[in-house]
Design a protein around this motif. Structure first.
Motif, PDB file in Angstrom:
ATOM      1  N   PRO A 432       0.785  -1.249   0.000  1.00 25.37           N
ATOM      2  CA  PRO A 432       0.000   0.000   0.000  1.00 25.37           C
ATOM      3  C   PRO A 432       0.812   1.292   0.000  1.00 25.37           C
ATOM      4  N   PHE A 433       1.816   1.414   0.873  1.00 24.41           N
ATOM      5  CA  PHE A 433       2.634   2.629   0.923  1.00 24.41           C
ATOM      6  C   PHE A 433       3.964   2.321   0.254  1.00 24.41           C
ATOM      7  N   PHE A 434       4.281   3.045  -0.812  1.00 30.96           N
ATOM      8  CA  PHE A 434       5.392   2.709  -1.711  1.00 30.96           C
ATOM      9  C   PHE A 434       6.417   3.831  -1.652  1.00 30.96           C
ATOM     10  N   ARG A 435       7.421   3.673  -0.764  1.00 26.18           N
ATOM     11  CA  ARG A 435       8.431   4.715  -0.567  1.00 26.18           C
ATOM     12  C   ARG A 435       9.815   4.094  -0.462  1.00 26.18           C
ATOM     13  N   ALA A 436      10.767   4.631  -1.215  1.00 30.68           N
ATOM     14  CA  ALA A 436      12.178   4.295  -1.042  1.00 30.68           C
ATOM     15  C   ALA A 436      12.776   5.240  -0.013  1.00 30.68           C
ATOM     16  N   HIS A 437      13.628   4.686   0.861  1.00 32.14           N
ATOM     17  CA  HIS A 437      14.242   5.505   1.907  1.00 32.14           C
ATOM     18  C   HIS A 437      15.593   4.894   2.263  1.00 32.14           C
ATOM     19  N   ALA A 438      16.520   5.701   2.771  1.00 36.85           N
ATOM     20  CA  ALA A 438      17.860   5.219   3.072  1.00 36.85           C
ATOM     21  C   ALA A 438      18.508   6.086   4.140  1.00 36.85           C
ATOM     22  N   HIS A 439      19.420   5.478   4.882  1.00 40.76           N
ATOM     23  CA  HIS A 439      20.148   6.145   5.955  1.00 40.76           C
ATOM     24  C   HIS A 439      21.141   7.168   5.397  1.00 40.76           C
ATOM     25  N   LEU A 440      21.441   8.146   6.233  1.00 43.79           N
ATOM     26  CA  LEU A 440      22.366   9.223   5.875  1.00 43.79           C
ATOM     27  C   LEU A 440      23.725   8.700   5.400  1.00 43.79           C
ATOM     28  N   ASP A 441      24.188   7.614   6.002  1.00 35.36           N
ATOM     29  CA  ASP A 441      25.540   7.122   5.721  1.00 35.36           C
ATOM     30  C   ASP A 441      25.592   6.103   4.587  1.00 35.36           C
ATOM     31  N   THR A 442      24.478   5.823   3.936  1.00 33.06           N
ATOM     32  CA  THR A 442      24.490   4.860   2.830  1.00 33.06           C
ATOM     33  C   THR A 442      24.795   5.570   1.516  1.00 33.06           C
ATOM     34  N   PRO A 443      25.401   4.859   0.548  1.00 34.49           N
ATOM     35  CA  PRO A 443      25.596   5.453  -0.781  1.00 34.49           C
ATOM     36  C   PRO A 443      24.251   5.792  -1.418  1.00 34.49           C
ATOM     37  N   ARG A 444      24.253   6.780  -2.267  1.00 35.12           N
ATOM     38  CA  ARG A 444      23.019   7.172  -2.959  1.00 35.12           C
ATOM     39  C   ARG A 444      22.483   5.999  -3.760  1.00 35.12           C
ATOM     40  N   ARG A 445      21.155   5.918  -3.827  1.00 32.37           N
ATOM     41  CA  ARG A 445      20.559   4.794  -4.548  1.00 32.37           C
ATOM     42  C   ARG A 445      19.316   5.197  -5.331  1.00 32.37           C
ATOM     43  N   GLU A 446      19.345   6.384  -5.949  1.00 31.78           N
ATOM     44  CA  GLU A 446      18.261   6.722  -6.859  1.00 31.78           C
ATOM     45  C   GLU A 446      18.158   5.625  -7.931  1.00 31.78           C
ATOM     46  N   PRO A 447      16.982   5.398  -8.470  1.00 30.33           N
ATOM     47  CA  PRO A 447      16.741   4.194  -9.290  1.00 30.33           C
ATOM     48  C   PRO A 447      17.619   4.057 -10.526  1.00 30.33           C
ATOM     49  N   TRP A 448      18.264   5.130 -10.974  1.00 29.39           N
ATOM     50  CA  TRP A 448      19.035   5.066 -12.214  1.00 29.39           C
ATOM     51  C   TRP A 448      20.532   4.894 -11.966  1.00 29.39           C
ATOM     52  N   LEU A 449      20.933   4.620 -10.729  1.00 29.60           N
ATOM     53  CA  LEU A 449      22.358   4.572 -10.397  1.00 29.60           C
ATOM     54  C   LEU A 449      22.958   3.171 -10.491  1.00 29.60           C
ATOM     55  N   PHE A 450      22.220   2.217 -11.022  1.00 33.09           N
ATOM     56  CA  PHE A 450      22.682   0.824 -10.996  1.00 33.09           C
ATOM     57  C   PHE A 450      22.756   0.223 -12.392  1.00 33.09           C
ATOM     58  N   GLY A 451      22.952   1.066 -13.375  1.00 36.31           N
ATOM     59  CA  GLY A 451      23.090   0.586 -14.740  1.00 36.31           C
ATOM     60  C   GLY A 451      21.770   0.577 -15.473  1.00 36.31           C
ATOM     61  N   PRO A 452      21.803   0.681 -16.807  1.00 33.08           N
ATOM     62  CA  PRO A 452      20.567   0.807 -17.592  1.00 33.08           C
ATOM     63  C   PRO A 452      19.640  -0.394 -17.472  1.00 33.08           C
ATOM     64  N   GLU A 453      20.193  -1.607 -17.330  1.00 34.27           N
ATOM     65  CA  GLU A 453      19.314  -2.779 -17.244  1.00 34.27           C
ATOM     66  C   GLU A 453      18.508  -2.755 -15.958  1.00 34.27           C
ATOM     67  N   ASN A 454      19.143  -2.424 -14.858  1.00 38.47           N
ATOM     68  CA  ASN A 454      18.418  -2.363 -13.588  1.00 38.47           C
ATOM     69  C   ASN A 454      17.502  -1.153 -13.521  1.00 38.47           C
ATOM     70  N   THR A 455      17.906  -0.063 -14.128  1.00 36.73           N
ATOM     71  CA  THR A 455      17.007   1.092 -14.215  1.00 36.73           C
ATOM     72  C   THR A 455      15.719   0.691 -14.933  1.00 36.73           C
ATOM     73  N   ALA A 456      15.854  -0.083 -16.009  1.00 32.22           N
ATOM     74  CA  ALA A 456      14.665  -0.521 -16.760  1.00 32.22           C
ATOM     75  C   ALA A 456      13.779  -1.424 -15.914  1.00 32.22           C
ATOM     76  N   LEU A 457      14.370  -2.285 -15.099  1.00 32.18           N
ATOM     77  CA  LEU A 457      13.588  -3.180 -14.240  1.00 32.18           C
ATOM     78  C   LEU A 457      12.826  -2.388 -13.176  1.00 32.18           C
ATOM     79  N   ILE A 458      13.512  -1.424 -12.567  1.00 28.26           N
ATOM     80  CA  ILE A 458      12.846  -0.599 -11.559  1.00 28.26           C
ATOM     81  C   ILE A 458      11.770   0.260 -12.201  1.00 28.26           C
ATOM     82  N   ARG A 459      12.084   0.830 -13.372  1.00 29.82           N
ATOM     83  CA  ARG A 459      11.088   1.627 -14.081  1.00 29.82           C
ATOM     84  C   ARG A 459       9.821   0.809 -14.332  1.00 29.82           C
ATOM     85  N   GLU A 460       9.979  -0.426 -14.772  1.00 29.32           N
ATOM     86  CA  GLU A 460       8.822  -1.266 -15.071  1.00 29.32           C
ATOM     87  C   GLU A 460       8.007  -1.554 -13.816  1.00 29.32           C
TER      88      GLU A 460
END
Length: 678
Positions: A432-460
């Motif tokens: 029901p509630f769909f939110r990405a979240h991460a701790h201050l000390d973790t590397p950035r993880r916006e959906p497009w930072l893991f290569g085009p194939e994984n970006t496409a999977l997350i996009r879908e």
């Protein structure tokens, strides 16, 4: 002589030691559920020989799994279920509570479950909800504590968050990144670092000097923002909020009558007494646009740390002998978070003159918190077991009224592997509630930072969520009206199917969608149980038909999200996924018609403006029943009908006032598509 010492903390216990308890025996019952929040299986475990389940709202750092320890929220409601009956027990007590569960064999081999409730203070105030069906128990409980708040449609879309986006430029860059990678989102969130020295209702003057410009930029794209407002207030004589609370006497008091102070993010902090209705009314007034400088109508609120969290307090919370008026914190501790969310939600409503529906997320909660917004499962970890446990944790919350729940996608602590992140997006898209979240000390993880194939999977995965928003919205409409959970265990719809009673790795959305996420690392297949003898289920991706009452092995790849639509149902979708849900407002609908073995299907379509109370106050909404029986008739704006399970061509008639559109639908073994020009 009654004082008790815990580490360096002393509990004064001015009224002496106390407790109340009551035992219940449930003959014929082998399965009990509920009493969230615990990171445990859906079916509650026996506590015989171990610790009871504890209900005491706490800020728990990196919580353990499969443990009866207390977490952030407490709802003292337990459901029992057997093939003969569903019942509920509501132990209305906001003090620290322990629940013992013992599964025993009764006379003549009849099973029985014994449950003991123990609270430190208060009175015995118990409601027995007799059912006999799950639906009856949900409505009976809703009659006592209210139903799920009907959220704005945009709140059901995707939320992007981390602790913390650095400044206005960072927000603009992330926003632009979603556009560049064609991934929709509706809300971007700001954590505690956006404030001026952790003073809530303020902005960092260097990092966020022009908050209205930032918000206007989001509004121009029909997007929104959430900012955090925590209930610990920096003790600072130059801080307006602190000065007003102190001058009005609205702080919680210590046992000696002075303002209670503890340590939290700003340093030395006071804690407003949200049990005081005058304090709540004042707090609500602070969300007015002329009070909360830099706020606009597309800015909403997140209440964190509201257990309340006190870093230097016993168990990282408030002393039990702190005073809320004449009441000790020990008497009402578990209510504090509910009152914070209540006052905040009321503030968002008031600022619009009572027109706009609020969106408020809370970490701490109690029975009735569903009336004020959403809940999340707190500070989870980027591990596969935490992904798996998100399912029973949300199912448990739904059973006791809190439908609007979710877990931090990707995990808050640590860094997920790419596979785990993709699988978490695929799972979160159907919670029901769909939110990405991460701790201050973790590397950035916006959906497009893991290569085009994984970006496409997350996009879908995100696009699948947006296409289904019409269905999500009508499920929440029903949750608001009748208290029925949005995300529900299979036994709720198949109460006599004993095979479903302990299942918590798959779930239903409403009664028509069955989801079995892939939660195993390197998973190459899942075994889904399709319930219902004589029913059929259709894979929503391939349209392949499967019989009910069977375990079905489904080979999976990294792109697989196993989802099935029940035969006999009609589910509305929107095929045009745009950059936000608001941009899809006027788009037409696609109906997915899954035929039953008797070639019948029914469903519904609910539409309103998506954000005001006009659906209730002025009855401004459209609610249409849809049915298919040889022909399809609906007065709604439809551009496409997809019929699953037809064996021969069918005629569909689309009827609108004064107009008729007829077309022939051609079938094949897997279903068919016909584009309708309207």
């Amino acid at each position: 002589m009654w004082e008790e010492t815990f580490k360096s903390h002393t509990d004064n216990k001015p009224n002496g030691p106390s407790s109340i308890s009551l035992d219940f025996s449930l003959p014929g019952v082998e399965h009990v559920y509920g009493i969230p929040e615990h990171a445990d299986s859906l079916k509650l475990k026996t506590t015989d020989g171990g610790d009871p389940y504890r209900l005491f709202n706490l800020d728990v750092f990196q919580y353990e799994l499969f443990n009866p320890m207390a977490l952030y929220g407490a709802i003292p409601v337990m459901l029992s279920h057997s093939a003969q009956r569903t019942m509920g027990i509501f132990w209305l007590n906001a003090a620290e509570t322990w629940v013992d569960i013992n599964y025993v064999q009764g006379s003549s081999e009849t099973p029985q479950t014994d449950v003991r409730w123990i609270s430190e203070s208060g009175i015995i105030d118990v409601f027995i909800m007799l059912g006999p069906t799950p639906t009856d128990v949900f409505s009976q409980y809703a009659s006592l504590t209210g139903t799920q708040a009907f959220p704005p449609l945009s709140a059901l879309a995707y939320h992007q968050c981390r602790w913390n986006y650095n400044d206005q430029e960072d927000v603009a860059a992330v926003d632009q990144g979603f556009d560049e990678h064609d991934i929709p989102y509706d809300f971007i969130w700001l954590d505690i670092e956006h404030t001026d020295g952790k003073r809530y209702f303020t902005w960092d003057p260097h990092k966020f000097p022009q908050p209205k410009d930032m918000l206007q930029g989001l509004m121009d794209k029909r997007r929104k923002m959430v900012t955090i407002v925590d209930p610990h207030i920096k003790v600072d004589s130059s801080y307006k909020i602190h000065n007003e609370i102190r001058s009005k006497g609205f702080y919680v008091k210590n046992k000696d009558g002075g303002d209670y102070e503890g340590w939290c993010w700003p340093g030395n902090s006071g804690y407003p007494d949200f049990t005081n209705p005058e304090m709540r009314a004042w707090w609500a007034s602070m969300f007015a646009y002329d009070q909360y400088e830099g706020s606009m109508e597309n800015m909403y609120t997140w209440n964190d740390m509201n257990e309340p969290s006190v870093f230097n307090g016993p168990e990282v919370t408030m002393h039990k002998d702190a005073l809320h008026g004449n009441w000790e914190n020990r008497d009402l501790h578990n209510l504090y978070g509910l009152y914070v969310q209540m006052a905040t939600a009321e503030g968002l409503i008031e600022r619009s003159g009572g027109v706009e529906r609020p969106f408020v997320l809370t970490r701490a909660f109690f029975a009735g918190s569903q009336r004020y917004g959403a809940v999340w499962t707190g500070d989870n970890t980027a591990e596969w077991e935490h992904l798996k446990i998100s399912i029973p944790m949300c199912l448990s919350l739904g059973l006791v009224g809190v439908s609007f729940c979710g877990a931090d996608v990707g995990g808050f602590f640590k860094s997920p592997s790419t596979e785990l992140l993709v699988r978490w997006y695929q799972t979160g898209a159907y919670q029901p509630f769909f939110r990405a979240h991460a701790h201050l000390d973790t590397p950035r993880r916006e959906p497009w930072l893991f290569g085009p194939e994984n970006t496409a999977l997350i996009r879908e995965a995100v696009r699948q969520r947006y296409a289904l928003l019409p269905y999500w919205y009508q499920l929440f409409y029903h949750a608001h009206h009748s208290g029925q959970p949005v995300m529900r265990p299979l036994w709720v719809e198949y109460p006599q199917d004993t095979a479903t009673f302990s299942m918590d790795d798959q779930f239903l959305l409403g009664e028509d969608l069955l989801v079995h996420p892939v939660t195993e690392e390197g998973g190459r297949g899942v075994t889904a149980y399709l319930p219902g003898k004589g029913e059929v289920w259709f894979d929503v991706h391939t349209f392949q038909k499967h019989n009910g009452a069977q375990n079905l092995y489904i080979p999976v790849t990294i792109s697989s999200i196993p989802v099935f639509q029940r035969g006999g149902s009609i589910i509305p979708r929107k095929a045009r996924v745009r950059r936000s849900s608001s941009c899809m407002e006027h788009d037409p609908y696609t109906l997915f018609v899954a035929l039953s073995p008797k070639r019948f299907a029914q469903g519904e379509l609910y539409i309103d403006d998506g954000h005001t109370f006009n659906f209730d106050k002025q009855k401004q909404f459209i609610h249409r029943r849809l049915s298919f029986a040889n022909k399809f008739i609906t007065p709604s704006w439809i551009e496409k009908i997809v019929i699953l399970g037809a064996s021969k061509p069918s005629k569909a008639t689309l009827k609108t006032p004064g107009e008729f559109f007829q077309f022939i639908v051609c079938s094949n073994v897997s279903g068919f598509h016909t584009q309708v020009g309207i």
